[in-house]
Design an enzyme around this catalytic site. Structure first.
Site, mmCIF file in Angstrom:
data_model
loop_
_atom_site.group_PDB
_atom_site.id
_atom_site.type_symbol
_atom_site.label_atom_id
_atom_site.label_comp_id
_atom_site.label_asym_id
_atom_site.label_seq_id
_atom_site.Cartn_x
_atom_site.Cartn_y
_atom_site.Cartn_z
ATOM 1 N N GLU A 153 32.586 -18.944 16.382
ATOM 2 C CA GLU A 153 32.975 -17.450 16.983
ATOM 3 C C GLU A 153 34.083 -16.849 16.057
ATOM 4 O O GLU A 153 33.951 -15.810 15.731
ATOM 5 C CB GLU A 153 33.539 -17.475 18.246
ATOM 6 C CG GLU A 153 32.698 -17.970 19.343
ATOM 7 C CD GLU A 153 31.166 -17.408 19.532
ATOM 8 O OE1 GLU A 153 31.181 -16.158 19.181
ATOM 9 O OE2 GLU A 153 30.272 -18.028 19.788
ATOM 10 N N TRP A 185 32.008 -15.690 13.128
ATOM 11 C CA TRP A 185 31.323 -14.578 13.539
ATOM 12 C C TRP A 185 32.149 -13.293 13.189
ATOM 13 O O TRP A 185 31.854 -12.227 12.653
ATOM 14 C CB TRP A 185 30.894 -14.388 14.913
ATOM 15 C CG TRP A 185 29.570 -14.956 15.408
ATOM 16 C CD1 TRP A 185 29.158 -15.890 15.734
ATOM 17 C CD2 TRP A 185 28.220 -14.178 15.018
ATOM 18 N NE1 TRP A 185 27.886 -16.153 16.165
ATOM 19 C CE2 TRP A 185 27.259 -14.915 15.531
ATOM 20 C CE3 TRP A 185 28.066 -12.970 14.279
ATOM 21 C CZ2 TRP A 185 25.851 -14.591 15.385
ATOM 22 C CZ3 TRP A 185 26.452 -12.556 14.368
ATOM 23 C CH2 TRP A 185 25.581 -13.496 14.735
ATOM 24 N N TRP A 243 16.902 9.234 21.172
ATOM 25 C CA TRP A 243 17.777 8.552 22.177
ATOM 26 C C TRP A 243 17.614 9.709 23.321
ATOM 27 O O TRP A 243 17.472 11.058 23.124
ATOM 28 C CB TRP A 243 19.280 8.590 21.861
ATOM 29 C CG TRP A 243 19.330 7.694 20.749
ATOM 30 C CD1 TRP A 243 19.732 7.792 19.536
ATOM 31 C CD2 TRP A 243 19.407 6.413 20.759
ATOM 32 N NE1 TRP A 243 19.879 6.694 18.662
ATOM 33 C CE2 TRP A 243 19.647 5.574 19.430
ATOM 34 C CE3 TRP A 243 19.092 5.243 22.022
ATOM 35 C CZ2 TRP A 243 19.610 4.513 19.315
ATOM 36 C CZ3 TRP A 243 19.172 3.842 21.687
ATOM 37 C CH2 TRP A 243 19.454 3.538 20.475
ATOM 38 N N ASN A 290 32.472 -11.611 27.205
ATOM 39 C CA ASN A 290 31.450 -11.489 25.947
ATOM 40 C C ASN A 290 30.171 -11.575 26.568
ATOM 41 O O ASN A 290 29.147 -10.558 26.231
ATOM 42 C CB ASN A 290 31.681 -12.487 24.917
ATOM 43 C CG ASN A 290 30.336 -12.253 23.782
ATOM 44 O OD1 ASN A 290 30.462 -11.471 23.308
ATOM 45 N ND2 ASN A 290 29.598 -13.206 23.785
ATOM 46 N N TRP A 327 23.736 3.712 20.726
ATOM 47 C CA TRP A 327 24.779 2.853 20.958
ATOM 48 C C TRP A 327 26.071 3.229 20.398
ATOM 49 O O TRP A 327 27.103 2.643 20.757
ATOM 50 C CB TRP A 327 24.275 1.540 19.733
ATOM 51 C CG TRP A 327 24.019 1.902 18.282
ATOM 52 C CD1 TRP A 327 22.737 2.511 18.003
ATOM 53 C CD2 TRP A 327 24.767 2.012 17.178
ATOM 54 N NE1 TRP A 327 22.953 2.617 16.541
ATOM 55 C CE2 TRP A 327 24.332 2.255 16.112
ATOM 56 C CE3 TRP A 327 26.288 1.778 17.196
ATOM 57 C CZ2 TRP A 327 24.765 2.463 14.998
ATOM 58 C CZ3 TRP A 327 27.011 1.729 15.871
ATOM 59 C CH2 TRP A 327 25.977 2.287 14.860
ATOM 60 N N TRP A 334 27.744 -3.941 18.580
ATOM 61 C CA TRP A 334 26.806 -3.005 19.289
ATOM 62 C C TRP A 334 25.580 -2.592 18.552
ATOM 63 O O TRP A 334 24.310 -2.591 19.258
ATOM 64 C CB TRP A 334 27.547 -1.722 19.217
ATOM 65 C CG TRP A 334 28.521 -1.515 20.577
ATOM 66 C CD1 TRP A 334 29.693 -1.630 20.569
ATOM 67 C CD2 TRP A 334 27.723 -1.098 21.749
ATOM 68 N NE1 TRP A 334 30.240 -1.401 22.083
ATOM 69 C CE2 TRP A 334 28.919 -1.062 22.351
ATOM 70 C CE3 TRP A 334 26.708 -0.380 22.270
ATOM 71 C CZ2 TRP A 334 28.721 -0.596 24.018
ATOM 72 C CZ3 TRP A 334 26.619 -0.296 23.635
ATOM 73 C CH2 TRP A 334 27.360 -0.294 24.515
HETATM 74 P P1 FAD Z 1 36.759 -16.062 22.538
HETATM 75 O O1 FAD Z 1 35.308 -16.486 23.098
HETATM 76 O O2 FAD Z 1 37.768 -17.018 23.048
HETATM 77 O O3 FAD Z 1 36.566 -16.141 20.845
HETATM 78 C C1 FAD Z 1 37.623 -16.206 20.053
HETATM 79 C C2 FAD Z 1 37.616 -15.273 19.059
HETATM 80 O O4 FAD Z 1 36.443 -15.103 18.293
HETATM 81 C C3 FAD Z 1 37.544 -13.714 19.690
HETATM 82 O O5 FAD Z 1 38.894 -13.480 20.011
HETATM 83 C C4 FAD Z 1 36.963 -13.225 18.337
HETATM 84 O O6 FAD Z 1 37.960 -12.745 17.502
HETATM 85 C C5 FAD Z 1 35.909 -14.025 17.956
HETATM 86 N N1 FAD Z 1 34.710 -13.697 18.334
HETATM 87 C C6 FAD Z 1 34.167 -14.167 19.431
HETATM 88 N N2 FAD Z 1 32.857 -13.809 19.811
HETATM 89 C C7 FAD Z 1 32.592 -12.869 18.601
HETATM 90 C C8 FAD Z 1 31.546 -11.960 18.107
HETATM 91 N N3 FAD Z 1 30.499 -11.884 18.945
HETATM 92 N N4 FAD Z 1 31.704 -10.933 17.121
HETATM 93 C C9 FAD Z 1 33.015 -11.237 16.460
HETATM 94 N N5 FAD Z 1 34.048 -12.004 16.815
HETATM 95 C C10 FAD Z 1 33.919 -12.731 17.840
HETATM 96 N N6 FAD Z 1 35.282 -8.518 19.612
HETATM 97 C C11 FAD Z 1 36.469 -8.153 19.137
HETATM 98 O O7 FAD Z 1 37.309 -8.751 18.525
HETATM 99 N N7 FAD Z 1 36.334 -6.560 19.197
HETATM 100 C C12 FAD Z 1 35.771 -5.866 19.698
HETATM 101 O O8 FAD Z 1 35.954 -4.792 19.486
HETATM 102 C C13 FAD Z 1 34.643 -6.313 20.120
HETATM 103 N N8 FAD Z 1 33.418 -5.402 20.738
HETATM 104 C C14 FAD Z 1 32.200 -6.124 21.152
HETATM 105 C C15 FAD Z 1 31.324 -5.180 21.550
HETATM 106 C C16 FAD Z 1 30.059 -5.687 22.046
HETATM 107 C C17 FAD Z 1 29.132 -4.768 22.589
HETATM 108 C C18 FAD Z 1 29.787 -7.091 22.313
HETATM 109 C C19 FAD Z 1 28.660 -7.684 22.481
HETATM 110 C C20 FAD Z 1 30.723 -7.942 21.445
HETATM 111 C C21 FAD Z 1 32.121 -7.475 21.319
HETATM 112 N N9 FAD Z 1 33.151 -8.346 20.691
HETATM 113 C C22 FAD Z 1 34.213 -7.641 20.335
HETATM 114 C C23 FAD Z 1 32.786 -9.955 20.447
HETATM 115 C C24 FAD Z 1 33.299 -10.684 21.501
HETATM 116 O O9 FAD Z 1 32.774 -10.069 22.855
HETATM 117 C C25 FAD Z 1 34.684 -10.729 21.696
HETATM 118 O O10 FAD Z 1 35.413 -11.421 20.598
HETATM 119 C C26 FAD Z 1 35.225 -11.672 22.938
HETATM 120 O O11 FAD Z 1 34.817 -11.434 23.925
HETATM 121 C C27 FAD Z 1 36.702 -11.615 23.077
HETATM 122 O O12 FAD Z 1 37.451 -12.504 24.130
HETATM 123 P P2 FAD Z 1 37.963 -13.735 23.795
HETATM 124 O O13 FAD Z 1 39.241 -13.368 22.935
HETATM 125 O O14 FAD Z 1 38.328 -14.551 24.857
HETATM 126 O O15 FAD Z 1 36.920 -14.402 22.814
#
Ligand code: FAD
Length: 448
Positions: free
Chosen positions: A258, A261, A289, A324, A342, A365
């Site tokens: 993650e 990512w 849209w 997420n 979006w 997105w």
């Molecule tokens: P954990 O699941 O504990 O993951 C640890 C860290 O890994 C996160 O804090 C983040 O830095 C990174 N990470 C995890 N999943 C992703 C991912 N899919 N893409 C990029 N980095 C990831 N993440 C953001 O940090 N900022 C946003 O503005 C953001 N907007 C999102 C919008 C949409 C529509 C979706 C589907 C996802 C988005 N995410 C975003 C990705 C992800 O949802 C969040 O990083 C995550 O839910 C944050 O919670 P956590 O810190 O508990 O993550």
């Protein structure tokens, strides 16, 4: 003659520990003046004055300030425009070098270019360092020199490079005696910047080993606290990515993925800043849209009549966080069920998310909308009810956020799933047929 000093400019790296730019500043041999700018270019544009992120930044600075006072120094923080701030600073001090960490977003790149010009006119060096990521810019690229647009090979190359690299900590915390000595100075108050103090998440970070170790098993279930919620700390640098990755590497490979990512989307934004306004795959810009404002507002309020979607939106509105799995479901619902651009959803998340990160928000997105790099195929349309059965089977998450969902107070579904699905598929097909006349397979992976 005034004593020569160096300056360290805090931006999204609000910590004294393992901070690359700060380490270099404090090793430079001159006393270091730490500064922070409450950037009016950004803050004056925020319409909501009770912003949880501004309060978070403020609390992080209060904590920094206390540590700096303890070290006999202070933090010079001003509510100002960056150029104006530095114009004043160069008059007041004799500065050799300004140190900072790299900031990759388009606004930040432009700002740093202007500050660099201003400083070099005054014979001051501007030195910046990689700090918020493990690999930046061109450090993980293809053999032919192009950048990766697909996550899996990027992640493979990232891991290869990581295994070869020496993940060195920058022990800035050992050098605090090299800050300039000064009487304590107060930070400008939130009220003086027209912001209200708001309840926000704590600035102190704890690495929860048992949570991260079982992340792969718990991360998909929104009723469980099974994700780290470290996003805001990564955003503002109240943790070091090097320390976090070191733990992820040892505790859970899926969690590490993650974090990769995050870097994947950062490098996409770096190489292709045009994604801010346009679909990564330009043929998707042809989608017509519906952009029905009433439906968009119902989505924002969490009143679509789809409990899992409404639960997510209400969690976001109340806390600034959304799980997420539910981010994917709510985003897909807006784009595919309601056919709202979006970018509208992206902007709403940007306003509300505590962990808002331009590159991750935009990348995800676009991923959901099917128009991004390595995106989910557009014909994969989440069915909110199936998603609920899989990931919130006891409806605990729904009950927490939408307690009235079984009562007559709860709205009817804003649109019928099967109808919305067909409508979405034909809108996408129509858009894509303008570029590609090939038939498109639509019966795969409807739900994952
Ligand atoms: P954990 O699941 O504990 O993951 C640890 C860290 O890994 C996160 O804090 C983040 O830095 C990174 N990470 C995890 N999943 C992703 C991912 N899919 N893409 C990029 N980095 C990831 N993440 C953001 O940090 N900022 C946003 O503005 C953001 N907007 C999102 C919008 C949409 C529509 C979706 C589907 C996802 C988005 N995410 C975003 C990705 C992800 O949802 C969040 O990083 C995550 O839910 C944050 O919670 P956590 O810190 O508990 O993550």
């Amino acid at each position: 003659m005034k004593q020569k000093i160096n300056v360290f400019w805090f931006r999204r790296d609000l910590r004294l520990e393992d901070n690359a730019g700060l380490f270099h500043a404090l090793s430079s041999g001159l006393p270091v003046l730490p500064v922070f700018i409450f950037d009016r270019e950004i803050l004056d544009r925020l319409e909501v004055k009770a912003d949880k992120r501004v309060s978070f930044i403020y609390n992080a600075l209060v904590s920094l300030q206390e540590k700096l006072i303890h070290a006999g120094s202070f933090l010079l923080a001003e509510h100002n425009y960056p150029e104006m701030f530095f114009q004043n600073l160069v008059k007041k001090y004799s500065i050799d070098t300004v140190f900072a960490n790299h900031d990759y977003e388009p606004y930040a790149r432009e700002r740093d270019k202007k500050i660099n010009t201003l400083l070099s006119k005054n014979n001051i060096e501007f030195k910046t360092y990689k700090d918020q990521v493990i690999f930046e810019k061109d450090e993980v690229i293809k053999i032919d020199g192009g950048f990766y647009t697909v996550y899996t090979p990027y992640s493979r190359k990232w891991t290869e490079r990581f295994n070869e690299a020496d993940l060195k900590a920058f022990k800035s915390e050992k050098l605090l005696s090299n800050f300039i000595k000064h009487e304590p100075v107060k930070l400008p108050s939130l009220a003086s910047m027209k912001f209200e103090e708001t309840k926000t998440v704590p600035v102190d970070v704890t690495f929860n080993r048992s949570l991260i170790s079982s992340y792969d098993k718990t991360r998909n279930f929104p009723a469980v606290k099974g994700t780290s919620q470290l996003g805001i700390h990564l955003r503002f640098g109240t943790i070091s990515i090097r320390q976090l990755v070191d733990k992820a590497r040892r505790w859970n490979q899926i969690f590490l993925k993650e974090l990769i990512w995050r870097e994947f989307f950062m490098q996409i934004l770096w190489h292709q800043p045009g994604v801010i306004n346009s679909c990564f795959k330009p043929e998707y810009n042809n989608i017509e849209w519906r952009n029905n404002e009433k439906e968009f507002e119902a989505w924002c309020r969490g009143e679509t009549g789809y409990p899992i979607v409404d639960a997510g939106m209400r969690q976001l509105n109340a806390t600034g966080f959304m799980h997420n799995r539910v981010r994917m479901i709510t985003a897909s619902f807006l784009v595919k069920h309601l056919l709202v651009d979006w970018r509208w959803g992206e902007a709403y998340f940007a306003e509300k998310l505590l962990d808002y990160e331009l590159s991750s928000n935009n990348g995800n997105w676009q991923w959901v909308a099917g128009c991004g790099c390595d995106a989910a195929p557009y014909f994969r349309i989440f069915n909110p009810d199936t998603q609920t059965k899989k990931f919130d089977s006891e409806e605990k998450y729904i009950i927490e956020w939408v307690p009235e969902y079984k009562s007559s107070d709860y709205p009817f579904p804003i649109v019928q799933h099967q109808f919305a699905r067909e409508r979405c598929l034909s809108a996408y097909k129509k858009a894509l047929s303008q570029k590609s006349p090939k038939p498109i397979q639509t019966n795969l992976f409807d739900d994952r």
